[in-house]
Design an enzyme around this catalytic site. Structure first.
Site, PDB file in Angstrom:
ATOM      1  N   SER A   1      -4.199   8.372   2.704  1.00 52.39           N
ATOM      2  CA  SER A   1      -3.664   7.149   2.112  1.00 52.39           C
ATOM      3  C   SER A   1      -4.558   6.611   1.003  1.00 52.39           C
ATOM      4  O   SER A   1      -5.786   6.774   1.036  1.00 52.39           O
ATOM      5  CB  SER A   1      -3.511   6.078   3.196  1.00 52.39           C
ATOM      6  OG  SER A   1      -3.174   4.821   2.635  1.00 52.39           O
TER       7      SER A   1
ATOM      8  N   TYR B   1      -0.034   4.348  -2.972  1.00 56.08           N
ATOM      9  CA  TYR B   1       0.522   3.002  -2.978  1.00 56.08           C
ATOM     10  C   TYR B   1       0.314   2.494  -4.401  1.00 56.08           C
ATOM     11  O   TYR B   1      -0.816   2.191  -4.800  1.00 56.08           O
ATOM     12  CB  TYR B   1      -0.215   2.093  -1.990  1.00 56.08           C
ATOM     13  CG  TYR B   1       0.270   2.150  -0.571  1.00 56.08           C
ATOM     14  CD1 TYR B   1       1.610   1.932  -0.263  1.00 56.08           C
ATOM     15  CD2 TYR B   1      -0.615   2.401   0.473  1.00 56.08           C
ATOM     16  CE1 TYR B   1       2.062   1.975   1.040  1.00 56.08           C
ATOM     17  CE2 TYR B   1      -0.174   2.441   1.789  1.00 56.08           C
ATOM     18  CZ  TYR B   1       1.171   2.234   2.054  1.00 56.08           C
ATOM     19  OH  TYR B   1       1.608   2.275   3.352  1.00 56.08           O
TER      20      TYR B   1
ATOM     21  N   THR C   1       4.864   6.474  -1.955  1.00 57.64           N
ATOM     22  CA  THR C   1       5.548   5.650  -0.965  1.00 57.64           C
ATOM     23  C   THR C   1       6.402   4.611  -1.684  1.00 57.64           C
ATOM     24  O   THR C   1       5.891   3.822  -2.473  1.00 57.64           O
ATOM     25  CB  THR C   1       4.539   4.951  -0.043  1.00 57.64           C
ATOM     26  OG1 THR C   1       3.858   5.952   0.725  1.00 57.64           O
ATOM     27  CG2 THR C   1       5.231   3.982   0.906  1.00 57.64           C
TER      28      THR C   1
ATOM     29  N   LYS D   1       8.269   9.493  -0.756  1.00 53.12           N
ATOM     30  CA  LYS D   1       8.239   9.203   0.690  1.00 53.12           C
ATOM     31  C   LYS D   1       8.908   7.860   0.967  1.00 53.12           C
ATOM     32  O   LYS D   1       8.549   6.843   0.373  1.00 53.12           O
ATOM     33  CB  LYS D   1       6.788   9.167   1.168  1.00 53.12           C
ATOM     34  CG  LYS D   1       6.602   8.870   2.647  1.00 53.12           C
ATOM     35  CD  LYS D   1       5.123   8.877   2.997  1.00 53.12           C
ATOM     36  CE  LYS D   1       4.897   8.638   4.477  1.00 53.12           C
ATOM     37  NZ  LYS D   1       5.262   7.262   4.889  1.00 53.12           N
TER      38      LYS D   1
ATOM     39  N   HIS E   1       8.892   4.469   7.486  1.00 51.72           N
ATOM     40  CA  HIS E   1       7.557   3.867   7.615  1.00 51.72           C
ATOM     41  C   HIS E   1       7.238   3.547   9.080  1.00 51.72           C
ATOM     42  O   HIS E   1       6.598   2.545   9.395  1.00 51.72           O
ATOM     43  CB  HIS E   1       7.454   2.604   6.759  1.00 51.72           C
ATOM     44  CG  HIS E   1       6.131   2.452   6.066  1.00 51.72           C
ATOM     45  ND1 HIS E   1       5.834   3.070   4.879  1.00 51.72           N
ATOM     46  CD2 HIS E   1       5.006   1.755   6.405  1.00 51.72           C
ATOM     47  CE1 HIS E   1       4.611   2.748   4.499  1.00 51.72           C
ATOM     48  NE2 HIS E   1       4.074   1.970   5.420  1.00 51.72           N
TER      49      HIS E   1
END
Length: 412
Positions: free
Chosen positions: A122, A146, A172, A241, A265
């Site tokens: 991440s 992100y 994402t 995603k 999620h």
């Protein structure tokens, strides 16, 4: 076994896990992880209906056992986007592994490599991409993005990840703001350890911020142009995603994405949305019309090898896990992560043998039925969460040599 970062306890455990199934892990983790950190991992949004149904909905589909297949020794090896993997189970990107183990993403990457699995990391990681590269060298790993409102930051994440040997990216797109996660509110959860990219970019450590505050600093407006912009910055594969319908998959692919991840999620964003396994077959059917090959990753509620089997048979190429590997990380470090993947592999191999599937490609063509049952959800009757203590009587206890070899009553 435990170290402290400003009073926050971090596990330092490094050991293989003994378990019957992954459902046993949450109760064990509670004994070593603070309540706020545990519920950051374990909970979902609002009433947690979607979070629960991600797992329960696997019962909407049934594996059809096959006989007279003349087959043995199934194999888990698979390929995905040019990578040779030892398992179709992969590690999904989740923020802040440091709440589970002091070695954080380093140990997760080690465990994934040992299991031959793809590792997803991440943007909100505790360890740097350079730390991971030093620890595991060459391994299969993707970086999750992100998106920040600051495209210089986004560019930095992409460039640093490429230099550190990451082989692709996830974008994402289903977490523009934080879902209403009541457990985080009740426990006043804030990220307790520094986040590496924020340290490098701004000198800010990220620690002390709530989930909602972290999302507030990210882009709340993401569209096809952002996919195109990322593709201009890197030649590596990009997976979008957070896809839950075919229309959004078409948007992503039309903008240049190389594949999609069917995900909600983990039920942490929109409560009341469908379980991912329920939408997977339709999305896979739509995007693969006329024989088009579109790489598809699936995640959401996976706790059993049979769940992995069903997801593959319903259209996935890889099947991601989230919460279970963090439990394994807390309980056993890199070896704990490896143990979680190996448990799913063990169960998956049994299902493959009993359905005549020699390879993962065979699983993708396995027969799956869809019947509605009144008893839609249940776990093993011997699970400690539902099994009452076994009665101990004079007549049902082993004695002599037998008692020395095995207990006559289950631990509860």
């Amino acid at each position: 076994m435990t170290v402290y970062y400003k009073g926050f306890p971090q596990s330092t455990r490094e050991e293989k896990l003994k378990m019957t199934n992954l459902l046993e892990l949450p109760e064990k983790v509670k004994k070593i992880m603070p309540e706020g950190a545990y519920y950051y991992i374990a909970s979902g949004a609002e009433n947690e209906w979607t979070w629960r149904n991600n797992t329960q909905a696997f019962n909407h589909f049934q594996i059809v056992p096959r006989a007279l297949t003349n087959m043995q020794d199934p194999q888990l090896d698979t390929t995905f986007m040019g990578m040779n993997l030892k398992t179709p189970v992969m590690i999904c990107p989740i923020a802040c592994h440091g709440i589970a183990n002091a070695e954080a993403e380093i140990d997760t990457a080690k465990g994934a490599k040992a299991a031959g699995a793809l590792f997803g990391m991440s943007t909100y990681c505790n360890k740097s991409v350079q730390d991971v590269q030093k620890a595991v060298g060459k391994s299969h790993r993707f970086m999750q993005l992100y998106l920040s409102k600051d495209w210089d930051f986004n560019k930095m994440v992409i460039e640093e990840s490429e230099k550190a040997g990451f082989e692709g990216f996830y974008l994402t797109v289903d977490a523009l703001v934080s879902g209403y996660r009541e457990a985080n509110i009740r426990t006043n959860f804030t990220y307790p350890v520094p986040l590496a990219f924020f340290q490098e970019w701004t000198g800010g450590k990220g620690e002390g911020q709530s989930v909602a505050q972290m999302y507030a600093n990210s882009a709340q407006k993401i569209g096809p142009d952002d996919v195109r912009k990322i593709k201009e910055l890197t030649d590596l594969p990009l997976i979008v995603k957070g896809v839950k319908c075919a229309e959004d998959a078409y948007k992503a692919l039309g903008a240049g994405a190389d594949g999609i991840e069917v995900s909600n999620h983990g039920g942490r964003e929109v409560d009341g949305g469908p379980a991912t396994i329920d939408v997977l077959p339709g999305i896979a059917r739509e995007v693969r019309h006329a024989g088009r090959k579109v790489p598809i990753i699936f995640d959401g509620g996976v706790r059993r090898g049979s769940h992995v089997f069903k997801a593959l048979a319903l259209g996935a190429d890889l099947v991601g896990i989230g919460r279970p590997f963090l439990y394994g990380l807390a309980l056993g470090g890199a070896q704990g992560v490896q143990s979680v993947i190996e448990q799913l592999n063990k169960e998956l191999l049994i299902d493959m043998q009993l359905t005549g599937c020699k390879t993962i490609e065979d699983v993708k063509h396995a027969k799956i039925d869809h019947f509605t049952y009144s008893a839609d959800w249940g776990i093993s009757s011997t699970s400690k969460s539902v099994m009452p203590p076994y009665p101990v009587t004079e007549d049902n206890q082993l004695k002599g040599e037998a008692a020395d070899a095995v207990s006559g009553a289950s631990e509860h």
